[in-house]
Design a protein around this motif. Structure first.
Motif, PDB file in Angstrom:
ATOM      1  N   PHE A  64      -0.807   0.470  -8.395  1.00  0.00           N
ATOM      2  CA  PHE A  64      -2.134   1.364  -9.034  1.00  0.00           C
ATOM      3  C   PHE A  64      -2.085   2.675  -8.614  1.00  0.00           C
ATOM      4  N   LYS A  65      -1.465   2.995  -7.884  1.00  0.00           N
ATOM      5  CA  LYS A  65      -1.379   4.579  -7.317  1.00  0.00           C
ATOM      6  C   LYS A  65      -2.915   4.697  -6.667  1.00  0.00           C
ATOM      7  N   MET A  66      -3.134   3.868  -6.064  1.00  0.00           N
ATOM      8  CA  MET A  66      -4.637   3.911  -5.071  1.00  0.00           C
ATOM      9  C   MET A  66      -4.329   4.063  -3.661  1.00  0.00           C
ATOM     10  N   ASN A  67      -5.268   4.431  -3.102  1.00  0.00           N
ATOM     11  CA  ASN A  67      -5.125   4.340  -1.469  1.00  0.00           C
ATOM     12  C   ASN A  67      -6.062   3.665  -0.780  1.00  0.00           C
TER      13      ASN A  67
ATOM     14  N   CYS B 269       0.717  -1.300   0.045  1.00  0.00           N
ATOM     15  CA  CYS B 269      -0.056  -0.053   0.098  1.00  0.00           C
ATOM     16  C   CYS B 269       0.741   1.303   0.045  1.00  0.00           C
ATOM     17  N   TYR B 270       1.996   1.174   0.312  1.00  0.00           N
ATOM     18  CA  TYR B 270       2.729   2.367   0.893  1.00  0.00           C
ATOM     19  C   TYR B 270       3.401   2.969  -0.755  1.00  0.00           C
TER      20      TYR B 270
ATOM     21  N   ASP C 258      -9.194  -7.734  -7.235  1.00  0.00           N
ATOM     22  CA  ASP C 258      -9.866  -7.645  -8.630  1.00  0.00           C
ATOM     23  C   ASP C 258      -9.196  -7.663  -9.740  1.00  0.00           C
ATOM     24  N   PHE C 259      -8.079  -7.156  -9.886  1.00  0.00           N
ATOM     25  CA  PHE C 259      -7.325  -6.885 -11.024  1.00  0.00           C
ATOM     26  C   PHE C 259      -6.908  -8.308 -11.563  1.00  0.00           C
ATOM     27  N   ILE C 260      -6.329  -9.203 -10.682  1.00  0.00           N
ATOM     28  CA  ILE C 260      -6.042 -10.514 -10.775  1.00  0.00           C
ATOM     29  C   ILE C 260      -7.162 -11.183 -11.657  1.00  0.00           C
TER      30      ILE C 260
ATOM     31  N   CYS D 153      -9.339   1.895  -2.225  1.00  0.00           N
ATOM     32  CA  CYS D 153      -9.117   1.205  -3.439  1.00  0.00           C
ATOM     33  C   CYS D 153      -9.968  -0.114  -3.462  1.00  0.00           C
ATOM     34  N   ASP D 154     -10.701  -0.397  -2.120  1.00  0.00           N
ATOM     35  CA  ASP D 154     -11.437  -1.682  -2.008  1.00  0.00           C
ATOM     36  C   ASP D 154     -10.853  -3.004  -2.771  1.00  0.00           C
TER      37      ASP D 154
END
Ligand SMILES: Cc1ncc(COP(=O)(O)O)c(C=O)c1O
Length: 445
Positions: A191-194, A186-187, A204-206, A198-199
């Motif tokens: 995907f540059k999400m937080n 996460c740091y 989900d990407f996989i 990001c949930d």
């Protein structure tokens, strides 16, 4: 003045330098030594070099000496075993030590009530066994692994390792069929999400971009993961990460292989780190700390999964009696000395202390960990989060010269993995030195 650390000659001292010269002449240059620490002996949380310097050991032989150096019960168990027999190939015959250790591992590993264990000699062999077993059991050929992971360096396990290019350069082709996907880091979210907004998009990407696009899930034997990335930077995924991954795996009937070679055997305050997520893996790999530094590797699986026939996998030395005797003693010592509790207690304390220190210090980007598996990621500045690899290297070297043996992992993370026997006073002494060194390096241009 405290007795430890004790630096009597600036390391490497003359005896060390002499041995280093010989090492350069005779030993494979493929080993990636962190600094020229030449060990003479160790005692609990202290390691002594050949020139008489004594260091507080935050490395524990890279997360192997969870019960401390030369614990008398381990030494006695090995000595006793030495007087009985040194070897008799568990591949071809039987001995009690292997059987008893398999029973203990069935007891301390999470998951299925009935389990069996395959024994090799190292972490990489535990992974090789797990991968072969998953192939055997499922009759499937594909695997999904994670970017940043380290699973070993033999050709099979190397196919799953994705931590540093140098580990793979010029060694292709590796085992076919392994697809790497981003990890829950996460740091530095790939995907540059937080988190938590990001949930769990990384899971989900996989599903959406890998399994539904080009890796047919019905051909996937297993997900192979470290519950906390070790070599890759002491990266701890967020709270629901492995539950979410397990749901995905279950949806498609994919097995999970949990690599606990570094994070296992009480390191994180649980017997196995995956227990922090409450998830039961199908196959669990352990090594490193299991036999307190003696060579061992274990792949433990549900008896239903471990259904391969005689001759399908084995090793002459795997589960050698000295290592098994040591491992049985390690498990006893962890219980008797309440090292799960101490790992938690000292880990919570160290995380809090380092976290507070990090908030005030401009080059501490992230402090994370579970139990006594703690990473301090250094950055050039907190806004850009640019990895400060040279600074991390500098902190490591100067801490060592001041009497704290600590190493890095990932790109710019200090890796703290002391013996789980460490007391508050010793931990504080070590943290004083590491923090002072970070402060000093942070003020330099
Ligand atoms: C998570 C993990 N898996 C596998 C290995 C490979 O273990 P070995 O060096 O004993 O082959 C390591 C070694 O550092 C590791 O940290």
């Amino acid at each position: 003045m405290s007795a430890i650390p004790r630096i009597v000659v600036s390391p490497p001292g003359p005896k060390a330098r002499e041995l280093l010269k010989m090492d350069e002449r005779y030993v494979s240059p493929s080993y990636s030594r962190y600094y020229p620490l030449v060990i003479e002996s160790g005692q609990d949380c202290v390691v002594k070099d050949v020139d008489g310097n004594e260091y507080i050991d935050l490395n524990a032989g890279i997360a192997c000496l969870n019960v401390g150096h030369v614990h008398p019960k381990i030494v006695n168990a090995v000595k006793t075993q030495c007087g009985r027999f040194l070897h008799y190939s568990n591949t071809d015959f039987y001995y009690e030590q292997v059987i008893r250790l398999a029973e203990k591992l069935a007891d301390i590993t999470p998951g299925f009530p009935e389990k069996k264990t395959y024994f090799g000699n190292s972490g990489t062999e535990a992974i090789e066994a797990a991968v072969k077993l998953a192939k055997w059991h499922t009759r499937k050929q594909l695997f999904i692994a994670f970017v940043g992971a380290f699973h070993g360096r033999t050709m099979g396990s190397l196919s799953f390792t994705a931590s540093k290019p140098t580990q793979r350069r010029h060694f292709f082709p590796l085992m076919p069929g392994v697809t790497h996907v981003p990890y829950g880091y996460c740091y530095r979210c790939p995907f540059k999400m937080n988190y938590p907004e990001c949930d769990y998009w990384c899971i989900d990407f996989i599903d959406e971009f890998v399994l539904k696009k080009y890796v047919p899930p019905e051909d996937v034997a297993a997900f192979v993961y470290e519950p906390i990335h070790g070599e890759g930077g002491y990266v701890v995924p967020p709270p629901e990460y492995f539950q979410t991954l397990k749901r995905l795996a279950d949806r498609y009937g994919i097995l999970t292989i949990d690599d606990e070679v570094q994070s296992g055997i009480a390191r994180t305050g649980k017997w196995f780190a995956i227990e922090h997520w409450g998830v039961d893996p199908d196959i669990i790999c352990s090594a490193k700390a299991l036999a307190s530094g003696l060579p061992i590797g274990a792949a433990t699986a549900s008896s239903k999964i471990m259904d391969w026939p005689a001759g399908s996998h084995a090793s002459t030395f795997g589960g050698n009696p000295l290592s098994c005797a040591a491992a049985l003693a390690v498990i006893e010592v962890i219980k008797e000395e309440k090292l799960l509790e101490n790992s938690n207690k000292q880990g919570v304390y160290a995380l809090k202390r380092l976290g507070e220190f990090g908030q005030e210090n401009p080059i501490v980007g992230d402090v994370r960990g579970k139990g006594l598996m703690i990473g301090v990621e250094l950055v050039e500045d907190k806004d850009s989060k640019k990895p400060a690899s040279e600074k991390a290297h500098e902190v490591m070297i100067r801490s060592w010269k001041r009497g704290v043996a600590v190493v890095t992992c990932g790109v710019s993370t200090l890796r703290l993995s002391p013996p789980l026997t460490i007391k508050r006073e010793t931990l504080d002494l070590a943290l004083d030195i590491v923090e002072d060194t970070i402060k000093e390096v942070a003020t330099e241009a």
